[in-house]
Design an enzyme around this catalytic site. Sequence first.
Site, short mmCIF file in Angstrom:
data_model
loop_
_atom_site.label_atom_id
_atom_site.label_comp_id
_atom_site.label_asym_id
_atom_site.label_seq_id
_atom_site.Cartn_x
_atom_site.Cartn_y
_atom_site.Cartn_z
CG LEU A 114 -1.55 1.25 1.03
CD1 LEU A 114 -2.77 1.88 0.15
CD2 LEU A 114 -2.33 0.99 3.03
CB ALA A 119 1.54 8.01 -0.34
CB SER A 121 -0.04 9.00 7.31
OG SER A 121 0.91 8.92 8.47
NE ARG A 257 21.83 -7.12 39.39
CZ ARG A 257 23.91 -6.85 39.52
NH1 ARG A 257 24.45 -8.09 39.25
NH2 ARG A 257 23.72 -5.51 39.77
CD GLN A 268 5.42 -1.25 49.23
OE1 GLN A 268 5.46 0.22 48.77
NE2 GLN A 268 4.15 -1.89 49.92
CD GLN A 326 14.74 2.41 34.78
OE1 GLN A 326 14.93 2.76 33.49
NE2 GLN A 326 15.22 3.22 35.71
CD GLU A 353 -1.82 -4.03 9.69
OE1 GLU A 353 -2.62 -3.77 9.65
OE2 GLU A 353 -0.76 -5.18 9.34
CB THR A 355 1.50 6.71 12.87
OG1 THR A 355 0.43 7.81 13.09
CG2 THR A 355 2.51 6.51 11.90
C1 LIG Z 1 9.15 -1.87 8.67
C2 LIG Z 1 8.07 -1.29 8.38
C3 LIG Z 1 7.17 -2.56 7.95
C4 LIG Z 1 6.64 -1.89 7.54
N1 LIG Z 1 5.37 -2.70 6.28
C5 LIG Z 1 4.43 -2.15 5.77
C6 LIG Z 1 4.24 -3.34 4.47
O1 LIG Z 1 4.07 -3.88 4.48
N2 LIG Z 1 2.74 -2.50 3.78
C7 LIG Z 1 2.67 -0.98 3.05
O2 LIG Z 1 2.23 -1.06 3.26
N3 LIG Z 1 3.33 -0.23 4.11
C8 LIG Z 1 3.81 -0.51 5.19
N4 LIG Z 1 5.03 0.34 6.23
C9 LIG Z 1 4.84 1.65 6.20
C10 LIG Z 1 4.04 2.35 7.32
O3 LIG Z 1 2.36 1.11 7.93
C11 LIG Z 1 3.96 3.98 6.92
O4 LIG Z 1 5.21 3.61 7.59
C12 LIG Z 1 2.92 4.68 7.96
O5 LIG Z 1 1.68 4.50 7.82
C13 LIG Z 1 3.85 6.11 8.25
O6 LIG Z 1 3.22 6.50 7.20
P1 LIG Z 1 4.99 7.71 7.11
O7 LIG Z 1 6.13 6.93 7.40
O8 LIG Z 1 5.27 7.70 5.78
O9 LIG Z 1 5.16 8.43 8.11
P2 LIG Z 1 4.03 10.30 7.72
O10 LIG Z 1 2.53 9.83 7.06
O11 LIG Z 1 5.10 10.89 6.64
O12 LIG Z 1 4.52 10.74 9.32
C14 LIG Z 1 4.87 10.91 10.11
C15 LIG Z 1 4.11 11.45 10.97
O13 LIG Z 1 3.13 12.39 10.76
C16 LIG Z 1 1.64 11.55 11.79
N5 LIG Z 1 0.59 12.17 11.03
C17 LIG Z 1 0.21 12.34 8.62
N6 LIG Z 1 -0.19 12.62 9.03
C18 LIG Z 1 -0.61 13.14 10.87
C19 LIG Z 1 -2.77 13.58 11.13
N7 LIG Z 1 -3.49 13.35 10.05
N8 LIG Z 1 -2.27 13.63 12.26
C20 LIG Z 1 -1.75 13.73 13.15
N9 LIG Z 1 -0.11 13.47 12.59
C21 LIG Z 1 0.18 12.79 11.29
C22 LIG Z 1 2.00 10.57 11.80
O14 LIG Z 1 1.47 9.86 12.73
C23 LIG Z 1 3.79 10.22 12.17
O15 LIG Z 1 4.13 10.53 13.50
C24 LIG Z 1 5.45 -0.74 6.94
C25 LIG Z 1 6.84 1.02 7.73
C26 LIG Z 1 7.39 0.10 8.06
C27 LIG Z 1 8.60 0.99 9.52
#
Ligand SMILES: Cc1cc2nc3c(=O)[nH]c(=O)nc-3n(C[C@H](O)[C@H](O)[C@H](O)COP(=O)(O)OP(=O)(O)OC[C@H]3O[C@@H](n4cnc5c(N)ncnc54)[C@H](O)[C@@H]3O)c2cc1C
Length: 368
Positions: A114, A119, A121, A257, A268, A326, A353, A355
């Site tokens: 996806l 592209a 979020s 430990r 505690q 910790q 899947e 953030t």
């Molecule tokens: C190890 C790994 C494995 C993955 N596997 C897959 C996979 O198998 N298939 C696949 O399709 N994708 C996969 N992903 C992609 C993953 O789903 C995306 O990285 C994730 O959805 C975030 O997109 P981005 O990295 O572009 O961050 P961005 O969208 O650029 O976001 C950056 C920051 O802005 C915040 N943000 C963005 N929009 C908003 C909003 N409207 N309001 C508030 N905050 C916002 C986000 O929460 C984040 O903190 C994987 C990612 C990683 C790192």
Amino acid sequence: MLRDAIRSLAEAKIAPYAAAVDEDARFPQEALEALVANDLHAVHVPEEYGGAGADALATVIVIEEVARVCASSSLIPAVNKLGSLPVILSGSEELKKKYMTPLAKGDGMFSYCLSEPDAGSDAAGMKTKAVRDGDHYVLNGVKRWITNAGVSDYYTVMAVTDPTKRSKGISAFVVERSDEGVSFGAPEKKLGIKGSPTREVYLDNVRIPADRMIGEEGTGFATAMQTLDHTRITIAAQALGIAQGALDYAKGYVQERKQFGKPIADFQGIQFMLADMAMKISAARALTYQAAAASERGDADLTYQGAAAKCFASDVAMEVTTDAVQLLGGYGYTRDYPVERMMRDAKITQIYEGTNQVQRIVMARNLP
Ligand SMILES: Cc1cc2nc3c(=O)[nH]c(=O)nc-3n(C[C@H](O)[C@H](O)[C@H](O)COP(=O)(O)OP(=O)(O)OC[C@H]3O[C@@H](n4cnc5c(N)ncnc54)[C@H](O)[C@@H]3O)c2cc1C
């Protein structure tokens, strides 16, 4: 019984390699073989296609128990479900037979494509295109962050078929690793889940038969989102397993430990930390299992439940693994003990899947 069986298998055949898989950032081949040998690599595949036919809760328990010893390995059953669920939910009977059968046998894994470089979020902002050409579609574009890319044989790819319609102009396809024009980037150098390869997938004039489309043209984004409603629960399960693994390790450590002449478990301040960790895990487990039941029944509030379980359990996993480090003091900060790996592995569950900010948007839009 299911949990006991998987726990014994995970401790005997997966746990011994977890540290090396992380250290060398290599695919957990031993885990794949053990899971396939015991029919646990893609338990969600229905029996009619030769699968184990596990329900959503049983699938969660499998992923949770594997993640308890090795988060990277838990991505085998989790991403097999993520990649193949679009076909199960929306594919034609022919597509299901063609692709679920080898998946169930362990002859090929599935990945889910996806995300793209620009592209994440905003997944509907994707640029990968699929253009119809007679009985075929021709795909061009770059998918980023694809879990198990290069290892999987099959890829569910979301691509734009009508650029004027945004999310309603996106369609889903099955692409095979062997299709001409498919290639992969170098594995990403990650903080955690180092045993799970994450690569870019390049689609360069990939010509596939039109019957590889999953569902109708323009329904791909809806299928992709419907899939996540179900599979975010598997990420909650992964988070839960990581947290439980960290608590189990820390619980044993504090009894061994000694400082100030007695086991640190006698203080505690330490007991309160362990109590909080256990309490948070119990709450995350209840939410995750409740969401799994909702997934199985197809409840109307599944979108909310899946997002809530993923968001809560992953935040718990981050807190609990940080506390486990910790509790081990300086030793916890080294790779000689597993809690350091667990803390690094936990972080991704708050990101992929969707953030946890995105989960909160999803929950707010679907308040119960
Ligand atoms: C190890 C790994 C494995 C993955 N596997 C897959 C996979 O198998 N298939 C696949 O399709 N994708 C996969 N992903 C992609 C993953 O789903 C995306 O990285 C994730 O959805 C975030 O997109 P981005 O990295 O572009 O961050 P961005 O969208 O650029 O976001 C950056 C920051 O802005 C915040 N943000 C963005 N929009 C908003 C909003 N409207 N309001 C508030 N905050 C916002 C986000 O929460 C984040 O903190 C994987 C990612 C990683 C790192």
